[in-house]
Design a protein around this motif. Structure first.
Motif, PDB file in Angstrom:
ATOM      1  N   LYS A  47       1.808   6.291   8.826  1.00 19.69           N
ATOM      2  CA  LYS A  47       0.496   5.823   9.271  1.00 19.69           C
ATOM      3  C   LYS A  47       0.325   4.333   9.003  1.00 19.69           C
ATOM      4  O   LYS A  47      -0.267   3.608   9.810  1.00 19.69           O
ATOM      5  N   LEU A  48       0.845   3.867   7.882  1.00 16.47           N
ATOM      6  CA  LEU A  48       0.766   2.440   7.560  1.00 16.47           C
ATOM      7  C   LEU A  48       1.599   1.612   8.528  1.00 16.47           C
ATOM      8  O   LEU A  48       1.166   0.535   8.963  1.00 16.47           O
ATOM      9  N   ASP A  49       2.772   2.102   8.889  1.00 15.65           N
ATOM     10  CA  ASP A  49       3.606   1.397   9.859  1.00 15.65           C
ATOM     11  C   ASP A  49       2.919   1.323  11.218  1.00 15.65           C
ATOM     12  O   ASP A  49       2.933   0.282  11.876  1.00 15.65           O
ATOM     13  N   THR A  50       2.312   2.433  11.623  1.00 15.55           N
ATOM     14  CA  THR A  50       1.591   2.456  12.894  1.00 15.55           C
ATOM     15  C   THR A  50       0.417   1.482  12.869  1.00 15.55           C
ATOM     16  O   THR A  50       0.207   0.728  13.824  1.00 15.55           O
ATOM     17  N   GLY A  51      -0.330   1.486  11.777  1.00 22.29           N
ATOM     18  CA  GLY A  51      -1.463   0.574  11.651  1.00 22.29           C
ATOM     19  C   GLY A  51      -1.039  -0.883  11.646  1.00 22.29           C
ATOM     20  O   GLY A  51      -1.684  -1.729  12.277  1.00 22.29           O
ATOM     21  N   VAL A  67       0.843  -1.198   0.000  1.00 21.39           N
ATOM     22  CA  VAL A  67       0.000   0.000   0.000  1.00 21.39           C
ATOM     23  C   VAL A  67       0.879   1.250   0.000  1.00 21.39           C
ATOM     24  O   VAL A  67       0.590   2.222  -0.703  1.00 21.39           O
ATOM     25  N   ASP A  68       1.964   1.213   0.759  1.00 19.99           N
ATOM     26  CA  ASP A  68       2.884   2.353   0.798  1.00 19.99           C
ATOM     27  C   ASP A  68       3.467   2.614  -0.590  1.00 19.99           C
ATOM     28  O   ASP A  68       3.570   3.764  -1.021  1.00 19.99           O
ATOM     29  N   LYS A  69       3.811   1.560  -1.282  1.00 20.66           N
ATOM     30  CA  LYS A  69       4.364   1.706  -2.626  1.00 20.66           C
ATOM     31  C   LYS A  69       3.318   2.278  -3.585  1.00 20.66           C
ATOM     32  O   LYS A  69       3.616   3.138  -4.409  1.00 20.66           O
ATOM     33  N   LYS A  70       2.067   1.825  -3.461  1.00 23.66           N
ATOM     34  CA  LYS A  70       0.985   2.308  -4.336  1.00 23.66           C
ATOM     35  C   LYS A  70       0.658   3.774  -4.088  1.00 23.66           C
ATOM     36  O   LYS A  70       0.225   4.481  -4.999  1.00 23.66           O
ATOM     37  N   THR A  71       0.836   4.229  -2.863  1.00 22.12           N
ATOM     38  CA  THR A  71       0.528   5.622  -2.547  1.00 22.12           C
ATOM     39  C   THR A  71       1.745   6.525  -2.689  1.00 22.12           C
ATOM     40  O   THR A  71       1.682   7.704  -2.339  1.00 22.12           O
ATOM     41  N   GLY A  72       2.840   5.985  -3.165  1.00 21.10           N
ATOM     42  CA  GLY A  72       4.030   6.783  -3.368  1.00 21.10           C
ATOM     43  C   GLY A  72       4.724   7.200  -2.083  1.00 21.10           C
ATOM     44  O   GLY A  72       5.428   8.194  -2.047  1.00 21.10           O
ATOM     45  N   GLY A  73       4.513   6.457  -1.017  1.00 19.63           N
ATOM     46  CA  GLY A  73       5.169   6.748   0.253  1.00 19.63           C
ATOM     47  C   GLY A  73       4.554   7.893   1.039  1.00 19.63           C
ATOM     48  O   GLY A  73       5.119   8.332   2.029  1.00 19.63           O
ATOM     49  N   LYS A  74       3.399   8.361   0.603  1.00 17.82           N
ATOM     50  CA  LYS A  74       2.766   9.506   1.277  1.00 17.82           C
ATOM     51  C   LYS A  74       2.298   9.182   2.695  1.00 17.82           C
ATOM     52  O   LYS A  74       2.237  10.065   3.539  1.00 17.82           O
TER      53      LYS A  74
END
Length: 67
Positions: free
Chosen positions: A44-48, A33-40
């Motif tokens: 938050k993804l790491d926290t989740g 997901v991080d890659k798909k969103t360009g790292g934006k």
């Protein structure tokens, strides 16, 4: 024993048996997901992902299955 009790029991057993594989899957999903969103939204993804792994780890009342 209701449906949710049975489901929790099965999930707890799966986490006890395969916690490391489940943690890897959660991390891979967050990375994808991080890659798909360009790292934006990496932080938050790491926290989740960490919160999801912690919640699964606490199913049996011990903090020992997922690192």
């Amino acid at each position: 024993m209701g449906f949710f009790d049975k489901a929790k029991g099965k999930l707890t057993k799966a986490v006890d048996s395969h916690g490391d594989k489940i943690a890897d899957g959660i991390d891979k999903a967050a990375d994808a997901v991080d890659k798909k969103t360009g790292g934006k939204h990496g932080d938050k993804l790491d926290t989740g992902a960490d919160k999801a792994k912690d919640a699964l780890d606490r199913l049996d009342g011990k903090n020992d299955d997922i690192r």
